[in-house]
Design an enzyme around this catalytic site. Structure first.
Site, mmCIF file in Angstrom:
data_model
loop_
_atom_site.group_PDB
_atom_site.id
_atom_site.type_symbol
_atom_site.label_atom_id
_atom_site.label_comp_id
_atom_site.label_asym_id
_atom_site.label_seq_id
_atom_site.Cartn_x
_atom_site.Cartn_y
_atom_site.Cartn_z
ATOM 1 N N GLU A 144 0.698 -1.097 -0.071
ATOM 2 C CA GLU A 144 0.115 -0.108 -0.009
ATOM 3 C C GLU A 144 0.773 1.361 -0.037
ATOM 4 O O GLU A 144 0.759 2.037 0.939
ATOM 5 C CB GLU A 144 -0.959 0.102 1.411
ATOM 6 C CG GLU A 144 -2.264 -0.669 1.147
ATOM 7 C CD GLU A 144 -2.856 -0.647 2.638
ATOM 8 O OE1 GLU A 144 -3.700 -1.412 2.888
ATOM 9 O OE2 GLU A 144 -1.986 -0.376 3.564
ATOM 10 N N GLY B 185 2.128 5.102 -0.709
ATOM 11 C CA GLY B 185 1.393 6.337 -0.766
ATOM 12 C C GLY B 185 2.318 7.288 -1.512
ATOM 13 O O GLY B 185 2.721 7.700 -2.534
ATOM 14 N N ARG B 186 3.431 7.833 -0.489
ATOM 15 C CA ARG B 186 4.324 8.645 -0.428
ATOM 16 C C ARG B 186 5.146 8.368 -1.389
ATOM 17 O O ARG B 186 5.667 9.228 -2.513
ATOM 18 C CB ARG B 186 5.025 8.908 0.773
ATOM 19 C CG ARG B 186 6.161 9.956 0.867
ATOM 20 C CD ARG B 186 7.192 9.801 1.822
ATOM 21 N NE ARG B 186 6.518 9.459 3.238
ATOM 22 C CZ ARG B 186 5.934 10.406 4.065
ATOM 23 N NH1 ARG B 186 6.330 11.524 3.939
ATOM 24 N NH2 ARG B 186 5.484 9.857 5.249
ATOM 25 N N ARG C 131 4.471 19.672 7.280
ATOM 26 C CA ARG C 131 5.332 18.719 7.437
ATOM 27 C C ARG C 131 6.549 19.274 8.252
ATOM 28 O O ARG C 131 7.045 18.461 9.276
ATOM 29 C CB ARG C 131 5.735 17.939 6.321
ATOM 30 C CG ARG C 131 4.773 17.086 5.627
ATOM 31 C CD ARG C 131 5.099 16.204 4.710
ATOM 32 N NE ARG C 131 5.679 14.860 5.219
ATOM 33 C CZ ARG C 131 6.908 14.628 5.447
ATOM 34 N NH1 ARG C 131 7.651 15.586 4.948
ATOM 35 N NH2 ARG C 131 7.293 13.570 6.039
ATOM 36 N N TYR D 137 6.706 17.181 11.782
ATOM 37 C CA TYR D 137 7.734 16.159 11.776
ATOM 38 C C TYR D 137 9.233 16.459 11.478
ATOM 39 O O TYR D 137 10.107 15.732 11.540
ATOM 40 C CB TYR D 137 7.363 14.940 10.829
ATOM 41 C CG TYR D 137 6.244 14.783 10.453
ATOM 42 C CD1 TYR D 137 5.192 14.100 11.473
ATOM 43 C CD2 TYR D 137 5.564 15.075 9.115
ATOM 44 C CE1 TYR D 137 3.966 13.822 11.093
ATOM 45 C CE2 TYR D 137 4.162 14.667 8.886
ATOM 46 C CZ TYR D 137 3.273 14.086 9.680
ATOM 47 O OH TYR D 137 2.078 13.922 9.436
ATOM 48 N N CYS E 181 0.723 33.849 11.197
ATOM 49 C CA CYS E 181 1.013 34.504 12.391
ATOM 50 C C CYS E 181 1.377 33.644 13.661
ATOM 51 O O CYS E 181 0.768 33.060 14.411
ATOM 52 C CB CYS E 181 -0.241 35.184 12.987
ATOM 53 S SG CYS E 181 -0.822 36.446 11.716
ATOM 54 N N TYR F 205 1.212 14.311 1.070
ATOM 55 C CA TYR F 205 0.768 14.861 2.484
ATOM 56 C C TYR F 205 1.182 16.408 2.473
ATOM 57 O O TYR F 205 1.489 16.931 3.437
ATOM 58 C CB TYR F 205 1.688 13.997 3.507
ATOM 59 C CG TYR F 205 1.511 12.531 3.377
ATOM 60 C CD1 TYR F 205 0.058 12.086 4.003
ATOM 61 C CD2 TYR F 205 2.500 11.735 3.114
ATOM 62 C CE1 TYR F 205 0.049 10.863 3.820
ATOM 63 C CE2 TYR F 205 2.284 10.327 3.183
ATOM 64 C CZ TYR F 205 1.120 10.035 3.516
ATOM 65 O OH TYR F 205 0.824 8.516 3.399
HETATM 66 N N1 LLP Z 1 -1.400 2.101 4.617
HETATM 67 C C1 LLP Z 1 -1.638 2.473 5.970
HETATM 68 C C2 LLP Z 1 -2.603 1.581 6.468
HETATM 69 C C3 LLP Z 1 -1.192 3.681 6.289
HETATM 70 O O1 LLP Z 1 -1.771 4.298 7.323
HETATM 71 C C4 LLP Z 1 -0.513 4.635 5.449
HETATM 72 C C5 LLP Z 1 -0.054 6.024 5.610
HETATM 73 C C6 LLP Z 1 -0.002 4.130 4.057
HETATM 74 C C7 LLP Z 1 -0.508 2.754 3.773
HETATM 75 C C8 LLP Z 1 0.989 4.768 3.421
HETATM 76 O O2 LLP Z 1 1.997 5.201 3.821
HETATM 77 P P1 LLP Z 1 3.395 5.934 2.774
HETATM 78 O O3 LLP Z 1 3.575 4.807 1.797
HETATM 79 O O4 LLP Z 1 2.732 6.874 2.245
HETATM 80 O O5 LLP Z 1 4.349 6.045 3.654
HETATM 81 N N2 LLP Z 1 1.318 12.589 7.419
HETATM 82 C C9 LLP Z 1 2.611 11.826 7.445
HETATM 83 C C10 LLP Z 1 2.382 10.558 7.021
HETATM 84 C C11 LLP Z 1 1.179 9.655 7.535
HETATM 85 C C12 LLP Z 1 0.969 8.479 7.098
HETATM 86 C C13 LLP Z 1 -0.031 7.651 7.519
HETATM 87 N N3 LLP Z 1 -0.462 6.382 7.071
HETATM 88 C C14 LLP Z 1 3.610 12.607 6.621
HETATM 89 O O6 LLP Z 1 3.476 13.543 6.019
HETATM 90 O O7 LLP Z 1 4.862 12.229 6.670
#
Ligand code: LLP
Length: 434
Positions: free
Chosen positions: A290, A292-293, A330, A334, A361, A390
């Protein structure tokens, strides 16, 4: 690759992405502006599918849409043959609006509301990843009332702490997500799930965290979940047909970052699951990932206009741009570090260190501390790379800042896939006192 694949410096000395001059884009669409390169997104999708399927045909890549979702993005994901993961009713609704096939959607969330589950059941999505005992009960009841039997997976907390920021670790024992292994709750839950008449258990899910470079945490997590799969099989006779190992592969935010490649990641995941299945003498389950990033992060850049420059002699120079924590949270959440360049001086040498501040502000509204840039002037177009994931998704209206537009660029064409908010948008939900 910090910048998108198609990035280059054109004859005018400007940064060009997807065949479009970014300085022209800033003029045409105004700033702050998210610019996303379609070619980079598609290449990452293809790289994921080919890397995993080369090792095992029986794998699926599910795009984690929380990184970036829009109707246009769903269209690309569908065209590229990936499945879609949503983590809220809102994301599910966007997928629906994009006519994304329901039978290719997975749904997550540690507190899915009855309304969200209702929409998922109505749409007949492929699989709901159940996160809690309360959700199991509720879903079974709702399924019974509707006369359906949804496919589910159980989210298991493997008890692993990968090396990444605390806020984006999710697989450790002390986590709000999933069923814990250490305390025996996961095993109890599987046994109970098999008794629910209206739910069809397909397999197990783990997600250890995000922006992870070191792959050994994945190897360990796979060992743990496959040991558990075997234990479940021995104690209940249930054989998981699918294992979902979540997302989390890190990307390059700075030139010095050295994330693992998709190929290396696929190798660790696929070989890991195969090896463990063989070790335990159980059939190798279908492997789901899965990301995303790592699909969308490096496809995007943000363009800003420099508005003010404040020099504090002997201390630092603040360059203030027309966005900040409303379009990129971010750095504040983080301590994320970004690079920057001046899009209209893309071939100028850096001369000094400056601090890039937002317009909010809030003293903490600093995008980058001490970034080396060519001499900056008011009106310059500043570009921060690697904001495709994100960024827009966590954008907000703090100080009543309208959210930026998002532009997809490809082969010299720019398409506005999300328009900029205007002041009317900011008040359209409001009602005056009677
Ligand atoms: N699967 C599940 C169940 C997740 O909770 C997430 C991300 C992903 C897949 C995808 O993860 P990735 O491949 O994108 O790392 N806002 C934070 C990241 C939060 C990720 C939440 N879950 C940031 O900007 O670093």
């Amino acid at each position: 690759m910090v910048l998108p694949l198609t990035a280059q410096i054109n004859e005018g000395g400007h940064l060009e992405i997807g065949g479009c001059d970014t300085v022209e884009l800033a003029k045409r669409f105004n700033t702050p502006l998210f610019v996303m390169d379609e070619m980079t997104i598609r290449k990452q999708c293809r790289e994921y599918l080919s890397s995993f399927r080369k090792l095992d045909k029986n794998t699926e890549v599910i795009y984690a849409s929380k990184a970036f979702i829009s109707i246009a993005m769903c269209q690309i994901i569908q065209e590229e043959g990936l499945l879609l993961d949503v983590s809220s009713g809102g994301e599910l609704y966007i997928a629906k609006k994009a006519n994304f096939p329901s039978e290719k959607i997975f749904m997550h969330g540690n507190n899915k509301t009855p309304q969200e589950l209702e929409l998922a059941l109505e749409m007949g999505i492929d699989c709901i990843v159940v996160d809690s005992e309360n959700e199991l009960e509720l879903l079974d009841k709702m399924a019974s009332e509707k006369g359906v039997k949804p496919d589910i997976m159980l989210r298991i907390t493997p008890g692993i702490k990968p090396s990444t920021h605390n806020y984006i670790q999710t697989g450790q024992v002390d986590s709000k997500f999933g069923f814990g292994l250490a305390d025996g709750i996961a095993l109890e839950t599987v046994k109970r799930t098999l008794e629910y008449k209206n739910l069809c258990l397909r397999g197990l899910h783990i997600h250890i965290g995000s922006q992870i470079f070191a792959l050994h945490s994945y190897a360990k997590a796979i060992e743990i979940i496959m040991d558990f799969t075997k234990q479940v099989f021995d104690e209940t006779g249930f054989s998981a047909t699918e294992i979902n190992v979540g997302g989390g592969l890190g990307i390059k935010y700075e030139a010095k970052d050295e994330p693992s490649t998709i190929k290396e990641y696929a190798e660790v995941i696929v070989r890991g699951v195969q090896r463990e299945a063989e070790k335990h003498g159980i059939p190798c389950p279908k492997i789901l990932v899965e990301p995303g990033r790592s699909i969308v992060g490096n496809s995007g850049v943000t363009l800003y206009t420099v508005g003010t420059i404040k020099k504090i002699p002997g201390i630092r120079t603040y360059i203030s741009i027309d966005g900040g924590m409303s379009d990129n949270l971010r750095p504040m959440l983080y301590d994320a570090v970004y690079e920057a360049m001046i899009a209209n001086k893309a071939n100028f040498e850096p001369v000094s260190k400056v601090t890039l501040a937002g317009k909010h502000c809030e003293a903490g509204d600093v995008l980058i501390k001490d970034v080396k840039l060519p001499s900056v002037e008011v009106g310059d177009i500043l570009c921060t790379p690697a904001t495709g994931a994100y960024g827009y998704m966590m954008a907000n209206n703090y100080n009543k800042q309208p959210r930026p537009a998002v532009i997809f660029v490809n082969k010299g064409n720019a398409t506005e896939i999300i328009r900029r908010e205007n002041y009317e948008d900011l008040v359209c939900l409001e009602r005056p006192l009677k």
